[in-house]
Structures are given as C-alpha cells and as structure tokens.
Design an enzyme around this catalytic site. Structure first.
Site, PDB file in Angstrom:
ATOM      1  N   ASP A 113     -26.949   8.574  10.832  1.00 48.36           N
ATOM      2  CA  ASP A 113     -27.535   7.251  10.645  1.00 48.36           C
ATOM      3  C   ASP A 113     -26.817   6.278  11.574  1.00 48.36           C
ATOM      4  OD1 ASP A 113     -29.387   8.020   8.740  1.00 48.36           O
ATOM      5  OD2 ASP A 113     -28.084   7.547   7.049  1.00 48.36           O
ATOM      6  N   ASP A 128     -35.813   7.876   9.448  1.00 45.38           N
ATOM      7  CA  ASP A 128     -35.993   7.150   8.176  1.00 45.38           C
ATOM      8  C   ASP A 128     -37.070   6.077   8.316  1.00 45.38           C
ATOM      9  OD1 ASP A 128     -33.858   8.619   7.098  1.00 45.38           O
ATOM     10  OD2 ASP A 128     -32.404   7.058   7.575  1.00 45.38           O
TER      11      ASP A 128
END
Length: 159
Positions: A113, A128
């Site tokens: 991330d 995402d």
C-alpha cells in the site's frame, strides 16, 4: 465483449503491479514522499490485513475470498445477459484490482500500500481504488439497470 473486459482486467493488473514495483524501488528506501503537503503523500506500507489493516495475518482467508469473488464475477461476465456499461466496468475493475492484490498476497505475503490522503485514515493502493470504484459501479448497475433492459430510460424517467 467479455473477452475485452478480461483484457481490460489484465491491463488493470499490469498497472497495479508496475506501480507497486516502482513504489518498492523508489519509495520503500525513504518510506514517505509528500506530494501535496497536508493532502496527499505516498507512504510505503506492507499490509498483512484487509482494509484499515483489519484481520492481520489472515493471508489464506483473503486469498480464498478473492479467488471466489473473482471466479464468480468472471462466471457472471459470460453468463449474465443484461450487461450495461456499469456491470462491464465493475467486472474489469474488481477482477483487475482483486487479482493485483492477490498476486502480492501470494508472492510476498502482504499487499503493498502507498497512497495516503489526509482526510482518509487508511493507506491504500491502485488495486484498492479499482475494487472500490468497481463495487460502486456494480451497486449502480444492480440498483438502476439489472432488472430492466432499458435501465437508462428508467432512471431518466424517474427524475
């Protein structure tokens, strides 16, 4: 059309993986890069959980859930007879983003991330974003277009 949607999913997967490779190469050594002070920064995170890092270290659960969802969406892509823009776009985005994160979980044991916006507490990635937008598109399709082959006309008439 389903094959074109699967090709678009492959492009989403490729974009997701290229971005993550760039993040690992250029961001990981520094950890944080501020883009717009107080709004957007890139922060390297190894997420071993789900959204908001919940259910940490449940790798195989997430792999299983992602596989089932992607298989169901691909099956529906070929079998469902009332596709509209939103269902096709949802399919490409959810499958592409889901498999992009699945590759991380399988190969690395975590998801990379890197996007942090100041008004949202979680750090997330391109995959995402694709899954989230795809889910919104799927909800729009289900709510407004799924039961009526003239869904756009129906929405316009209700306004």
């Amino acid at each position: 059309m389903p094959l074109i949607i699967l090709l678009l999913s492959v492009l989403v997967i490729a974009a997701d993986q290229v971005l993550k490779l760039l993040v690992i190469q250029y961001l990981k050594p520094d950890g944080v890069k501020t883009i717009f002070d107080g709004l957007l920064s890139f922060v390297y995170v190894e997420n071993r959980g789900a959204a908001f890092s919940i259910l940490q270290n449940q790798r195989w659960l997430f792999i299983g859930i992602t596989l089932v969802i992607c298989i169901l969406i691909i099956y529906a892509l070929f079998r469902y007879g009332n596709h509209e823009f939103f269902s096709y776009a949802a399919s490409a985005l959810i499958v592409g983003g889901g498999i992009g994160n699945l590759i991380d979980r399988i190969l690395k044991g975590f998801v990379v991330d890197y996007i942090h916006v100041s008004f949202f507490p979680a750090i997330f990635n391109f995959g995402d974003c694709c899954v989230t937008v795809g889910t919104v598109f799927l909800m729009i399709h289900v709510l407004f277009f799924a039961d009526d082959s003239h869904g756009a006309e129906k929405v316009l008439r209700t306004k």
